[in-house]
Write a protein that holds these residues in place. Sequence first.
Motif, PDB file in Angstrom:
ATOM      1  N   ASP A  99      21.567   6.516  44.001  1.00  0.00           N
ATOM      2  CA  ASP A  99      22.936   6.162  44.387  1.00  0.00           C
ATOM      3  C   ASP A  99      23.116   4.667  44.676  1.00  0.00           C
ATOM      4  O   ASP A  99      24.203   4.220  44.994  1.00  0.00           O
ATOM      5  CB  ASP A  99      23.416   7.009  45.567  1.00  0.00           C
ATOM      6  CG  ASP A  99      22.631   6.801  46.844  1.00  0.00           C
ATOM      7  OD1 ASP A  99      21.664   6.016  46.849  1.00  0.00           O
ATOM      8  OD2 ASP A  99      22.972   7.450  47.846  1.00  0.00           O
ATOM      9  N   GLU A 100      22.075   3.891  44.507  1.00  0.00           N
ATOM     10  CA  GLU A 100      22.172   2.443  44.653  1.00  0.00           C
ATOM     11  C   GLU A 100      22.293   1.746  43.300  1.00  0.00           C
ATOM     12  O   GLU A 100      22.141   0.540  43.191  1.00  0.00           O
ATOM     13  CB  GLU A 100      20.962   1.923  45.439  1.00  0.00           C
ATOM     14  CG  GLU A 100      20.993   2.434  46.863  1.00  0.00           C
ATOM     15  CD  GLU A 100      19.738   2.163  47.659  1.00  0.00           C
ATOM     16  OE1 GLU A 100      19.881   1.739  48.807  1.00  0.00           O
ATOM     17  OE2 GLU A 100      18.631   2.379  47.132  1.00  0.00           O
ATOM     18  N   TRP A 101      22.601   2.539  42.259  1.00  0.00           N
ATOM     19  CA  TRP A 101      22.790   2.019  40.911  1.00  0.00           C
ATOM     20  C   TRP A 101      24.151   2.449  40.381  1.00  0.00           C
ATOM     21  O   TRP A 101      24.583   3.585  40.588  1.00  0.00           O
ATOM     22  CB  TRP A 101      21.727   2.577  39.959  1.00  0.00           C
ATOM     23  CG  TRP A 101      20.332   2.148  40.247  1.00  0.00           C
ATOM     24  CD1 TRP A 101      19.517   2.639  41.238  1.00  0.00           C
ATOM     25  CD2 TRP A 101      19.577   1.154  39.568  1.00  0.00           C
ATOM     26  NE1 TRP A 101      18.293   2.006  41.192  1.00  0.00           N
ATOM     27  CE2 TRP A 101      18.306   1.086  40.172  1.00  0.00           C
ATOM     28  CE3 TRP A 101      19.839   0.310  38.488  1.00  0.00           C
ATOM     29  CZ2 TRP A 101      17.314   0.216  39.744  1.00  0.00           C
ATOM     30  CZ3 TRP A 101      18.845  -0.544  38.060  1.00  0.00           C
ATOM     31  CH2 TRP A 101      17.602  -0.591  38.689  1.00  0.00           C
ATOM     32  N   SER A 102      24.821   1.542  39.684  1.00  0.00           N
ATOM     33  CA  SER A 102      26.008   1.860  38.904  1.00  0.00           C
ATOM     34  C   SER A 102      25.803   1.200  37.550  1.00  0.00           C
ATOM     35  O   SER A 102      25.755  -0.025  37.452  1.00  0.00           O
ATOM     36  CB  SER A 102      27.271   1.312  39.572  1.00  0.00           C
ATOM     37  OG  SER A 102      28.389   1.491  38.720  1.00  0.00           O
ATOM     38  N   PHE A 103      25.659   2.001  36.504  1.00  0.00           N
ATOM     39  CA  PHE A 103      25.363   1.460  35.184  1.00  0.00           C
ATOM     40  C   PHE A 103      26.615   1.021  34.432  1.00  0.00           C
ATOM     41  O   PHE A 103      26.553   0.139  33.590  1.00  0.00           O
ATOM     42  CB  PHE A 103      24.563   2.470  34.358  1.00  0.00           C
ATOM     43  CG  PHE A 103      23.129   2.546  34.784  1.00  0.00           C
ATOM     44  CD1 PHE A 103      22.194   1.652  34.294  1.00  0.00           C
ATOM     45  CD2 PHE A 103      22.716   3.501  35.699  1.00  0.00           C
ATOM     46  CE1 PHE A 103      20.870   1.702  34.693  1.00  0.00           C
ATOM     47  CE2 PHE A 103      21.394   3.563  36.103  1.00  0.00           C
ATOM     48  CZ  PHE A 103      20.465   2.655  35.607  1.00  0.00           C
ATOM     49  N   SER A 104      27.743   1.659  34.724  1.00  0.00           N
ATOM     50  CA  SER A 104      28.995   1.257  34.088  1.00  0.00           C
ATOM     51  C   SER A 104      30.140   2.100  34.642  1.00  0.00           C
ATOM     52  O   SER A 104      29.921   3.096  35.329  1.00  0.00           O
ATOM     53  CB  SER A 104      28.921   1.414  32.565  1.00  0.00           C
ATOM     54  OG  SER A 104      28.843   2.777  32.216  1.00  0.00           O
ATOM     55  N   GLY A 105      31.339   1.662  34.334  1.00  0.00           N
ATOM     56  CA  GLY A 105      32.529   2.437  34.676  1.00  0.00           C
ATOM     57  C   GLY A 105      32.834   2.520  36.157  1.00  0.00           C
ATOM     58  O   GLY A 105      33.651   3.327  36.566  1.00  0.00           O
TER      59      GLY A 105
ATOM     60  N   CYS B 161      24.182   9.239  39.015  1.00  0.00           N
ATOM     61  CA  CYS B 161      23.802  10.520  39.607  1.00  0.00           C
ATOM     62  C   CYS B 161      23.023  11.328  38.582  1.00  0.00           C
ATOM     63  O   CYS B 161      23.619  11.883  37.642  1.00  0.00           O
ATOM     64  CB  CYS B 161      25.055  11.282  40.050  1.00  0.00           C
ATOM     65  SG  CYS B 161      24.675  12.799  40.932  1.00  0.00           S
ATOM     66  N   PRO B 162      21.686  11.368  38.699  1.00  0.00           N
ATOM     67  CA  PRO B 162      20.906  12.180  37.758  1.00  0.00           C
ATOM     68  C   PRO B 162      21.323  13.647  37.850  1.00  0.00           C
ATOM     69  O   PRO B 162      21.756  14.112  38.914  1.00  0.00           O
ATOM     70  CB  PRO B 162      19.472  12.020  38.238  1.00  0.00           C
ATOM     71  CG  PRO B 162      19.469  10.907  39.220  1.00  0.00           C
ATOM     72  CD  PRO B 162      20.873  10.722  39.700  1.00  0.00           C
ATOM     73  N   GLU B 163      21.201  14.355  36.763  1.00  0.00           N
ATOM     74  CA  GLU B 163      21.654  15.751  36.696  1.00  0.00           C
ATOM     75  C   GLU B 163      21.122  16.622  37.814  1.00  0.00           C
ATOM     76  O   GLU B 163      21.846  17.453  38.374  1.00  0.00           O
ATOM     77  CB  GLU B 163      21.250  16.366  35.343  1.00  0.00           C
ATOM     78  CG  GLU B 163      22.028  15.811  34.189  1.00  0.00           C
ATOM     79  CD  GLU B 163      21.622  16.456  32.876  1.00  0.00           C
ATOM     80  OE1 GLU B 163      21.123  17.597  32.874  1.00  0.00           O
ATOM     81  OE2 GLU B 163      21.801  15.777  31.850  1.00  0.00           O
TER      82      GLU B 163
END
Length: 130
Positions: free
Chosen positions: A114-120, A125-127
């Motif tokens: 939750d400390e990552w935002s790859f885009s958008g 959130c891994p599955e």
Amino acid sequence: MPFTRISLRQHHMENHLCQLSAILQQTLFEEFAVPEHDCFQIFEILPDSQFIFNRRYLSRMRSEKFILFHMVAGKPRSREQKKNFYRVLSERLFTQCGIPSDDLMVIMQFNSADEWSFSGGKMYCPEELC
């Protein structure tokens, strides 16, 4: 999903940077369980006056070829994976680029998904966690 900042002095050639990138990515894929196309790297090329390091701290002797890899990864790795990664990266950099193991330093940091935002603007959130 590691992000790696690769800091080095200006004397490295452009084709040398591509080789460093490829060696790092291959080692991450094979030794660190990173998906093949998960590649986020920044080269930070600095003048000598802005890349200051102790040539002997916990090393026999660092040269002008000294490279610092600072990695941030979202998934913790085992002690064995880390040891293998350090060893294989060092071996490959020496055999393929002539960079002595004393000229290599790696710093790893781990955080949560939750400390990552790859885009958008969305939190990663891994599955298995969603």
